[in-house]
Enzyme design. Structure first.
Site, mmCIF file in Angstrom:
data_model
loop_
_atom_site.group_PDB
_atom_site.id
_atom_site.type_symbol
_atom_site.label_atom_id
_atom_site.label_comp_id
_atom_site.label_asym_id
_atom_site.label_seq_id
_atom_site.Cartn_x
_atom_site.Cartn_y
_atom_site.Cartn_z
ATOM 1 N N PRO A 152 -15.979 53.461 54.830
ATOM 2 C CA PRO A 152 -15.491 54.445 55.643
ATOM 3 C C PRO A 152 -15.564 54.262 57.130
ATOM 4 O O PRO A 152 -16.357 53.294 57.685
ATOM 5 C CB PRO A 152 -16.407 55.697 55.087
ATOM 6 C CG PRO A 152 -17.121 55.044 53.722
ATOM 7 C CD PRO A 152 -17.153 53.573 54.029
ATOM 8 N N GLU A 153 -14.821 54.872 57.977
ATOM 9 C CA GLU A 153 -15.031 54.978 59.285
ATOM 10 C C GLU A 153 -15.134 56.108 59.856
ATOM 11 O O GLU A 153 -15.953 57.148 58.960
ATOM 12 C CB GLU A 153 -13.599 54.619 59.900
ATOM 13 C CG GLU A 153 -12.931 53.129 59.321
ATOM 14 C CD GLU A 153 -11.785 52.825 59.949
ATOM 15 O OE1 GLU A 153 -11.402 53.452 61.082
ATOM 16 O OE2 GLU A 153 -10.876 51.903 59.311
ATOM 17 N N LYS B 188 -20.659 55.005 62.541
ATOM 18 C CA LYS B 188 -20.133 55.284 61.227
ATOM 19 C C LYS B 188 -21.338 55.262 60.177
ATOM 20 O O LYS B 188 -21.499 54.807 58.923
ATOM 21 C CB LYS B 188 -19.598 53.864 60.634
ATOM 22 C CG LYS B 188 -18.229 53.416 61.663
ATOM 23 C CD LYS B 188 -17.469 52.184 61.178
ATOM 24 C CE LYS B 188 -16.551 51.684 62.181
ATOM 25 N NZ LYS B 188 -15.994 50.326 61.814
ATOM 26 N N HIS C 145 -22.807 53.488 39.398
ATOM 27 C CA HIS C 145 -22.975 52.908 40.634
ATOM 28 C C HIS C 145 -23.863 53.868 41.563
ATOM 29 O O HIS C 145 -23.808 53.824 42.746
ATOM 30 C CB HIS C 145 -21.694 52.645 41.235
ATOM 31 C CG HIS C 145 -20.975 51.380 40.479
ATOM 32 N ND1 HIS C 145 -19.897 51.690 39.750
ATOM 33 C CD2 HIS C 145 -21.166 50.092 40.729
ATOM 34 C CE1 HIS C 145 -19.273 50.680 39.133
ATOM 35 N NE2 HIS C 145 -20.280 49.580 39.792
ATOM 36 N N ARG D 289 -19.866 48.706 45.560
ATOM 37 C CA ARG D 289 -19.901 47.208 45.773
ATOM 38 C C ARG D 289 -21.011 46.716 46.445
ATOM 39 O O ARG D 289 -21.635 45.640 46.242
ATOM 40 C CB ARG D 289 -18.821 46.965 46.784
ATOM 41 C CG ARG D 289 -17.435 46.996 46.406
ATOM 42 C CD ARG D 289 -16.229 46.468 47.556
ATOM 43 N NE ARG D 289 -16.633 45.305 47.962
ATOM 44 C CZ ARG D 289 -15.874 44.361 48.893
ATOM 45 N NH1 ARG D 289 -14.925 45.233 49.733
ATOM 46 N NH2 ARG D 289 -16.064 43.161 49.132
ATOM 47 N N ARG E 233 -8.581 40.394 59.929
ATOM 48 C CA ARG E 233 -8.257 41.819 59.463
ATOM 49 C C ARG E 233 -6.655 41.862 59.682
ATOM 50 O O ARG E 233 -6.081 41.541 60.397
ATOM 51 C CB ARG E 233 -9.014 42.882 60.331
ATOM 52 C CG ARG E 233 -10.521 42.594 60.333
ATOM 53 C CD ARG E 233 -11.184 42.668 59.055
ATOM 54 N NE ARG E 233 -11.162 44.164 58.580
ATOM 55 C CZ ARG E 233 -11.774 45.078 58.849
ATOM 56 N NH1 ARG E 233 -12.821 44.906 59.568
ATOM 57 N NH2 ARG E 233 -11.641 46.270 58.232
#
Length: 283
Positions: A2-3, A62, A94, A116, A269
């Site tokens: 997320p940003e 962030k 998770h 992840r 990127r």
């Protein structure tokens, strides 16, 4: 991901439930996946936070910051797939951490979920927080960055403007997705050297940064095709429906209705832009 918009949405989603609450339990969830990074270590954190009260929930770049009444703060960095949730996690396998909170007679669980496992959780003293995430490590927040600050910081680097915007020491909070959207709204080619931008371009960049990020926050962030990002109540964000260039390579530009969106790679990127709206020569 997320940003800044997604993390701001997380903070706003949990703030009412957690601020003023006492941490009755802090525990690891049963998870067969690789453990997330924790500093100073789970047992040490647990001893310092039990029965402490959360006095504020805020965003720093962030990261989610939970300030406690003993001058310590949780610093939670979601990174790629981390979420802060109050209910209905996407799955149980998770779930990484649980805070059991009590405010009056109300008990609430706050979870950190991370598919992840790249997210990190730290407990820092105020002095440590200032050292680790102070002005020497992070640039001004993208939402409060002044035009003068932006001008000064861009003039110091000859890197491509897209690459420069991802540098958290230059400006904090912008990531790959929103950098592409901001540059498109600014009509600036992503490969333009930052120190060659004109005064008019820098003004457009500053205005676009605030406009894009505020709009994304209003729509509670962007949930992409993998569906990973969710708000605190496990609901999708809505700003992905308003992306003009990100992940739209080969599609006709929604702004000029003519050229096709192009994908290039910068600093490993993906970057997306319109070659008609964002020409490479300066103004």
């Amino acid at each position: 991901m997320p940003e800044l918009p997604e993390v701001e949405t997380m903070v706003r989603g949990i703030r009412e439930a957690v601020v003023g609450s006492q941490i009755r339990e802090f525990q690891k969830c049963r998870c067969a996946c690789k453990p997330i990074s924790m500093k100073p270590g789970f047992k040490s954190i647990q001893k310092k936070v039990l029965n402490r009260t959360v006095i504020s929930a805020r965003r720093l770049a962030k990261r989610v910051i939970l300030d406690l009444d003993n001058e310590h703060s949780f610093v939670i960095e979601p990174r790629m797939t981390g979420l802060m949730l109050l209910s209905d996690p996407p799955d149980r396998e998770h779930l990484r951490l649980e805070w059991q909170l009590q405010k009056g007679r109300t008990r609430t669980s706050l979870w950190f979920w991370d598919r992840r496992g790249l997210g990190t959780v730290q407990l820092l003293k105020k002095s440590e927080l200032d050292l680790v995430l102070g002005p020497q490590k992070l640039g001004p927040d993208a939402l409060t960055l002044t035009l003068k600050d932006l001008e000064q910081r861009c003039h110091r680097t000859s890197r491509a403007i897209k690459v420069a915007l991802l540098d958290q020491k230059l400006v904090a909070g912008i990531g790959n997705l929103y950098a592409s959207e901001i540059l498109h709204l600014s009509r600036i080619h992503p490969e333009r050297p930052a120190n060659e931008l004109s005064q008019a371009e820098l003004k457009a960049l500053h205005q676009a940064t605030r406009k894009i990020l505020k709009a994304a926050i209003r729509y509670e962030g962007s949930t992409l095709g993998d569906g990973t990002y969710r708000n605190a109540l496990n609901k999708s964000g809505g700003y992905q429906n308003h992306h003009r260039v990100y992940s739209r390579a080969g599609e006709h530009c929604q702004t000029c209705q003519g050229a096709e969106i192009v994908r290039i790679v910068q600093a490993q990127r993906s970057t997306f832009y319109c070659p008609c709206c964002q020409v490479k020569n300066s103004l």
